[in-house]
Write a protein that holds these residues in place. Sequence first.
Motif, short mmCIF file in Angstrom:
data_model
loop_
_atom_site.label_atom_id
_atom_site.label_comp_id
_atom_site.label_asym_id
_atom_site.label_seq_id
_atom_site.Cartn_x
_atom_site.Cartn_y
_atom_site.Cartn_z
N SER A 98 0.85 -1.19 0.00
CA SER A 98 0.00 0.00 0.00
C SER A 98 0.89 1.24 0.00
O SER A 98 2.10 1.15 0.26
CB SER A 98 -0.88 0.01 1.25
N THR A 99 0.30 2.37 -0.25
CA THR A 99 1.07 3.62 -0.19
C THR A 99 1.69 3.79 1.20
O THR A 99 2.84 4.19 1.33
CB THR A 99 0.16 4.81 -0.53
N SER A 100 0.91 3.46 2.23
CA SER A 100 1.42 3.61 3.60
C SER A 100 2.68 2.76 3.82
O SER A 100 3.69 3.25 4.35
CB SER A 100 0.36 3.18 4.61
N PHE A 127 -1.16 14.43 4.11
CA PHE A 127 -2.12 13.34 4.25
C PHE A 127 -1.81 12.57 5.54
O PHE A 127 -0.64 12.31 5.83
CB PHE A 127 -2.06 12.43 3.03
N ASP A 130 0.84 9.80 5.71
CA ASP A 130 2.21 10.26 5.48
C ASP A 130 2.82 10.75 6.80
O ASP A 130 4.00 10.50 7.09
CB ASP A 130 2.23 11.37 4.42
N THR A 169 3.53 15.61 -0.32
CA THR A 169 2.56 15.14 -1.30
C THR A 169 2.53 16.17 -2.44
O THR A 169 2.33 17.35 -2.19
CB THR A 169 1.18 14.99 -0.64
N ASP A 198 4.94 12.00 -2.73
CA ASP A 198 3.75 11.17 -2.74
C ASP A 198 2.87 11.64 -3.90
O ASP A 198 2.39 12.78 -3.92
CB ASP A 198 3.00 11.30 -1.40
N SER A 200 0.00 10.34 -4.93
CA SER A 200 -1.35 9.77 -4.87
C SER A 200 -2.39 10.61 -5.61
O SER A 200 -3.31 10.07 -6.21
CB SER A 200 -1.79 9.57 -3.42
N HIS A 201 -2.25 11.94 -5.55
CA HIS A 201 -3.23 12.80 -6.22
C HIS A 201 -2.70 13.40 -7.50
O HIS A 201 -3.27 14.35 -8.03
CB HIS A 201 -3.72 13.89 -5.27
N TYR A 223 -5.50 3.09 -6.66
CA TYR A 223 -6.97 3.02 -6.77
C TYR A 223 -7.62 4.37 -7.04
O TYR A 223 -8.84 4.47 -7.07
CB TYR A 223 -7.59 2.37 -5.53
N LYS A 224 -6.81 5.43 -7.21
CA LYS A 224 -7.40 6.75 -7.49
C LYS A 224 -7.41 6.95 -9.01
O LYS A 224 -8.18 6.29 -9.71
CB LYS A 224 -6.62 7.81 -6.73
C1 LIG Z 1 -4.94 8.19 -0.81
C2 LIG Z 1 -3.62 8.56 -0.23
C3 LIG Z 1 -2.86 7.64 0.47
C4 LIG Z 1 -3.42 6.27 0.70
O1 LIG Z 1 -2.60 5.41 1.41
P1 LIG Z 1 -3.09 3.90 1.62
O2 LIG Z 1 -1.93 3.24 2.21
O3 LIG Z 1 -3.51 3.39 0.28
O4 LIG Z 1 -4.28 3.93 2.51
C5 LIG Z 1 -1.61 8.04 0.92
N1 LIG Z 1 -1.15 9.29 0.72
C6 LIG Z 1 -1.89 10.22 0.07
C7 LIG Z 1 -1.35 11.58 -0.15
C8 LIG Z 1 -3.15 9.88 -0.41
O5 LIG Z 1 -3.89 10.78 -1.05
#
Ligand SMILES: *Cc1c(COP(=O)(O)O)cnc(C)c1O
Length: 413
Positions: A98-100, A127, A130, A169, A198, A200-201, A223-224
């Motif tokens: 996962s991102t985490s 986030f 993070d 991020t 990061d 993610s967005h 998943y985004k």
């Molecule tokens: C959505 C998001 C995550 C999600 O982390 P998960 O480990 O998938 O829950 C992490 N960082 C940012 C900046 C996000 O927007």
Amino acid sequence: MTAPTLADLEALDAADPLATFREAFDLPPGVVYLDGNSLGALPRATAARLAEVVGRQWGSDLIRSWNTHGWIDAPQRVGDKIARLIGARTGEVVAADSTSVNLFKLLAGAASLRPGRSTLLTEPGNFPTDLYVTQGLERLLGDRLSIRVVAAEDLPGAIDEDVIAVSLTHVHYKSARRWPMAEITARAHAKGAVALWDLSHSAGALAVDLNGARADLAVGCGYKYLNGGPGAPAFLFVAERHQAEIRSPLTGWMGHADPFAFVDDYQPAAGIRRQLCGTPSILSLAALEVGVDLMLRADMAAVERKAGELSEAFIALVESRCAGLDLALASPRDAAARGAHVVFAHPQAYAIMQALIERGLIGDFRAPDLLRFGFTPLYTRYVDLFHAVETLRAVLAEVAYRDPRFRNRLSVT
Ligand SMILES: *Cc1c(COP(=O)(O)O)cnc(C)c1O
């Protein structure tokens, strides 16, 4: 910009080079989906692909599929595809975990690249995961490491010789404010620090160029905007120049130089593969690969251009059609300083979003008072903005959000 008319928006759709991508998604009728930045829509090809992987590969070919269907290489294969969307090279990205978890691996890895330094620098309001993962690492490593949280406007000046990594991020999940990646990375390098982004967005929404910006490390979400499905594997990037030196703290067998030798002592694999930990999630990777393959057919410069145009048009429409209804833009006004979503503040944001969802306009509420609308260039149409803003105007003008049923807090917002 003056607010576009419905005819203007129809003309933009007619001229949109990405318009045909919408057909590749299975979108429910009667819904305007402005939440692809939380959970991307379902590509039409995903169900058949999963049926094939489940039925034939798992069901018939069983364990042989690790070799015959390339299961074992899936994290690298999908990673190499994601690399092309974010300005990385083959061998610099894996899709895993996962991102985490990837944040944990790379923040700890960054510390291994910069022995003798102790600061991880980030901003307040990053986030939550993070921040939390960084806090967890700080607890784990005791005196060896400390997190320093500095407001965005002071952050560039706060990078000093003790900083291991500047961890930010790229596009802020609430405001959509976009950091100038190349500039901040250069500032980090000037002090000997590394930059961890990061994405993610931004991955799948903007023309990210990690190597163009000389970025060191990156993580991001599957998943985004990549439309990989709920809980899809994330990805991580390590620039080639760091790969021989960086160590993962999660030394699982899939990151071993020779996993199937089954020896007792850990020996990291060469290259990006040492960032793997355990057995890859094959079903989830198969779904993610469909989303990534679809995205690879789009020109990312066109994707970024459309994201900017959609958000510009949306802001102009809201500010003209919903004037006097208590909404305040809480995203940067300059499209170049913004990602692919927009937030407006309103004291009753939670109830308003519930009322909008009931009327078929799906966005997000973000605490404490933000309405968040995400624009996904592959399937958001310009005309969708018109209907979205009319729905928003009606809910605000009718004070429809006052109904008590919109006040029940659900566990996921
Ligand atoms: C959505 C998001 C995550 C999600 O982390 P998960 O480990 O998938 O829950 C992490 N960082 C940012 C900046 C996000 O927007």
